[in-house]
Write a protein that holds these residues in place. Structure first.
Motif, PDB file in Angstrom:
ATOM      1  N   PHE A 299      -0.316  77.408  54.445  1.00 19.96           N
ATOM      2  CA  PHE A 299       0.616  76.441  53.864  1.00 19.96           C
ATOM      3  C   PHE A 299       1.240  75.622  54.983  1.00 19.96           C
ATOM      4  N   GLY A 300       1.733  74.480  54.623  1.00 19.52           N
ATOM      5  CA  GLY A 300       2.408  73.610  55.571  1.00 19.52           C
ATOM      6  C   GLY A 300       3.321  72.658  54.838  1.00 19.52           C
ATOM      7  N   SER A 301       4.372  72.225  55.537  1.00 21.90           N
ATOM      8  CA  SER A 301       5.295  71.279  54.914  1.00 21.90           C
ATOM      9  C   SER A 301       5.841  70.330  55.977  1.00 21.90           C
ATOM     10  N   TYR A 302       6.113  69.122  55.535  1.00 17.33           N
ATOM     11  CA  TYR A 302       6.731  68.112  56.391  1.00 17.33           C
ATOM     12  C   TYR A 302       7.946  67.599  55.648  1.00 17.33           C
ATOM     13  N   ASN A 303       9.136  67.626  56.332  1.00 17.09           N
ATOM     14  CA  ASN A 303      10.390  67.337  55.662  1.00 17.09           C
ATOM     15  C   ASN A 303      11.115  66.160  56.313  1.00 17.09           C
ATOM     16  N   LEU A 304      11.755  65.369  55.478  1.00 12.26           N
ATOM     17  CA  LEU A 304      12.594  64.257  55.926  1.00 12.26           C
ATOM     18  C   LEU A 304      13.994  64.462  55.348  1.00 12.26           C
ATOM     19  N   TYR A 305      15.036  64.326  56.233  1.00 16.81           N
ATOM     20  CA  TYR A 305      16.403  64.596  55.819  1.00 16.81           C
ATOM     21  C   TYR A 305      17.323  63.434  56.204  1.00 16.81           C
ATOM     22  N   ASP A 306      18.373  63.258  55.393  1.00 17.32           N
ATOM     23  CA  ASP A 306      19.433  62.311  55.738  1.00 17.32           C
ATOM     24  C   ASP A 306      20.582  62.510  54.761  1.00 17.32           C
ATOM     25  N   SER A 307      21.749  62.029  55.172  1.00 21.60           N
ATOM     26  CA  SER A 307      22.907  62.111  54.281  1.00 21.60           C
ATOM     27  C   SER A 307      22.974  60.936  53.326  1.00 21.60           C
ATOM     28  N   ASP A 308      22.153  59.899  53.572  1.00 19.83           N
ATOM     29  CA  ASP A 308      22.133  58.711  52.718  1.00 19.83           C
ATOM     30  C   ASP A 308      20.788  58.615  52.010  1.00 19.83           C
ATOM     31  N   PHE A 309      20.834  58.083  50.779  1.00 24.95           N
ATOM     32  CA  PHE A 309      19.616  57.941  49.976  1.00 24.95           C
ATOM     33  C   PHE A 309      18.642  56.961  50.631  1.00 24.95           C
ATOM     34  N   ALA A 310      17.355  57.306  50.595  1.00 24.09           N
ATOM     35  CA  ALA A 310      16.273  56.465  51.115  1.00 24.09           C
ATOM     36  C   ALA A 310      16.372  56.250  52.618  1.00 24.09           C
ATOM     37  N   SER A 311      17.116  57.109  53.304  1.00 25.53           N
ATOM     38  CA  SER A 311      17.176  57.061  54.769  1.00 25.53           C
ATOM     39  C   SER A 311      16.556  58.341  55.302  1.00 25.53           C
ATOM     40  N   PHE A 312      15.850  58.236  56.398  1.00 30.30           N
ATOM     41  CA  PHE A 312      15.143  59.375  56.961  1.00 30.30           C
ATOM     42  C   PHE A 312      15.521  59.515  58.433  1.00 30.30           C
ATOM     43  N   GLY A 313      16.701  60.061  58.641  1.00 30.63           N
ATOM     44  CA  GLY A 313      17.209  60.160  60.009  1.00 30.63           C
ATOM     45  C   GLY A 313      16.647  61.325  60.781  1.00 30.63           C
ATOM     46  N   ALA A 314      16.078  62.319  60.112  1.00 30.94           N
ATOM     47  CA  ALA A 314      15.557  63.490  60.817  1.00 30.94           C
ATOM     48  C   ALA A 314      14.328  63.986  60.091  1.00 30.94           C
ATOM     49  N   ASN A 315      13.494  64.751  60.768  1.00 33.23           N
ATOM     50  CA  ASN A 315      12.291  65.315  60.173  1.00 33.23           C
ATOM     51  C   ASN A 315      11.979  66.643  60.834  1.00 33.23           C
ATOM     52  N   SER A 316      11.139  67.411  60.125  1.00 36.24           N
ATOM     53  CA  SER A 316      10.698  68.693  60.659  1.00 36.24           C
ATOM     54  C   SER A 316       9.408  69.084  59.946  1.00 36.24           C
ATOM     55  N   TYR A 317       8.716  70.058  60.496  1.00 38.16           N
ATOM     56  CA  TYR A 317       7.496  70.550  59.842  1.00 38.16           C
ATOM     57  C   TYR A 317       7.447  72.064  59.976  1.00 38.16           C
TER      58      TYR A 317
END
Length: 453
Positions: A299-317
């Motif tokens: 399995f694998g996952s790629y994640n995008l996070y932010d405090s605002d909608f439709a913003s991608f300030g951080a990521n991880s996998y």
């Protein structure tokens, strides 16, 4: 003199009746040949349409079973808000916005409301799922079985279309025989009534002819009703309105035939379908047994996070491999295995029963052809003798050597012999068509190993 002319006309009619040369009535634009009927049945018959739908469903199930090998990919997006210290700090970690000020105990204990938007792309790849592999094999076998079942459905509908088509020919020809016999009897009645008025015949002779006429009327009404019944059956088979009165273009004749070299039924589509069905049950039994084995999936996952909608300030996998082994689940797996094994055993018994019955039907069909051929020859000779007997009795009647009742009986026998000859042709053709269906070979699979049998 009038009596002699009418009697000769009567004899000429009956001697001129031939089974294979009936004139066709009706609008030629509505005439259907046997090949057209078979084509319409193949395109419109509801049993074939249902079989096609079942085949599509089996194909879809087989496609679903590809999940045992192919990856799955999923995209999800979500929003969360919390003032829980653990979640709030975790949100900031994922958003990569943690600062030294966030370690202040007051902020850690009372972080306030924190918003968190997450977009995740998840990938799962099966590696070792033995039960799913067996399930895929079972789905493939079931799909092949459904394809062969559809093929056999087409063959059976074709057989039924031939049977109904020739039954309609038989019914129509029967009406024609009875109509012509009725016309002759009516002419003979008129002659008898004229002779009765002149004192040449007794009242009993005239009454005998009238009784025969009533019998013919009843037989004709029954025959006409039979034509409508068979016509409706044919329309139903080929998917046309039941009230259609399309005429058939072919006369009822004996079909050409030679025995097939095949002596078994193992290459027939319905038998092959059952073989693949047994294989599907066997594979499902193995699949349920393999549910006791562990599974290994990546399995694998790629994640995008932010405090605002439709913003991608951080990521991880994240990547990983997971081994899952359900050792006991309350006996559910064991029960499923026993159930599928019982179905497999039942399928084997049903297959052997079906093969034995099919072999018996094939043997009976071969004897039926021989019997029908013998009967056809017998009724053909009987028809010729009945016509000759009528001719002789008519000549003797002209000379006053035969009674009216004897002549009418001879006419009845001649009429019956023509009808019996028609039925003999029909029975022979049906025996041939059934034999041909029983020894037919599938076009989807040319041969099957005897080891499967």
């Amino acid at each position: 003199m009038y009596k002699i002319i009418i009697t000769k006309l009567f004899v000429i009619f009956l001697l001129g009746v031939h089974v294979s040369s009936w004139a066709q009535d009706g609008d030629s634009s509505k005439m259907l040949t046997l090949s057209e009927v078979l084509k319409l049945a193949s395109e419109n018959n509801t049993e074939i349409l249902k079989a096609n739908a079942e085949e599509d469903a089996a194909k879809a199930n087989n496609q679903q079973a590809n999940a045992a090998f192919l990856p799955s990919l999923e995209v999800s997006s979500g929003y969360a808000v919390s003032d829980d210290p653990l979640y709030a700090f975790g949100f900031k970690l994922q958003q990569q916005t943690v600062t030294m000020a966030d370690f202040d105990p007051n902020i850690l204990n009372s972080p306030g409301q924190t918003s968190h938007f997450t977009t995740q792309l998840t990938l799962e790849q099966p590696l070792i799922n033995i039960d799913a592999w067996m399930g895929k094999s079972a789905a493939s076998s079931q799909f092949k079985a459904t394809q062969l079942k559809t093929e056999y459905t087409r063959e059976y509908v074709s057989y039924m279309a031939k049977q109904t088509y020739y039954a309609l020919q038989l019914a129509i020809n029967k009406v024609r025989v009875l109509k012509k016999a009725q016309e002759t009897t009516s002419s003979y009645l008129k002659m008898a009534e004229d002779n009765y008025e002149q004192g040449y015949l007794k009242d009993a002779d005239v009454m005998a002819i009238k009784v025969r006429q009533y019998e013919q009327d009843a037989m004709l009404q029954e025959a006409k009703n039979q034509v409508k019944t068979v016509q409706e059956s044919l329309n139903f088979l080929i998917g046309r309105p039941l009230t259609d009165e399309s005429q058939i273009a072919d006369s009822i004749t004996q079909v050409s035939f030679s025995f097939n070299t095949s002596t078994n039924i193992y290459k027939r589509s319905d038998v092959l379908a059952m073989q693949h069905g047994i294989d599907a049950h066997h594979q499902m039994s193995k699949s349920d047994l393999m549910k006791f084995a562990p599974r290994i999936n990546a399995f694998g996952s790629y994640n995008l996070y932010d405090s605002d909608f439709a913003s991608f300030g951080a990521n991880s996998y994240m990547l990983g491999i997971k081994l899952q082994w359900r050792i006991f689940n309350g006996g559910k797996n064991l029960g499923k295995y026993k159930h599928s094994k019982a179905n497999y055993n039942k399928a084997q018994i049903s297959y052997q029963e079906y093969v034995d019955k099919g072999t018996m039907e094939l043997s009976q069909a071969m004897r039926s052809i021989a019997l029908a051929e013998s009967q056809l020859l017998t009724y053909r000779l009987a028809s010729e003798h009945a016509k000759e007997s009528l001719r002789i009795r008519a000549n003797r009647y002209d000379k006053g050597l035969e009674r009216t009742s004897d002549l009418l009986m001879a006419e009845t026998k001649s009429e019956e012999s023509v009808l019996k000859q028609l039925y003999a042709i029909y029975n022979y053709n049906m025996a041939v068509f059934k034999y041909q269906m029983l020894v037919s070979e599938s076009e989807l699979e040319g041969s099957v190993s005897d080891s499967k049998n």
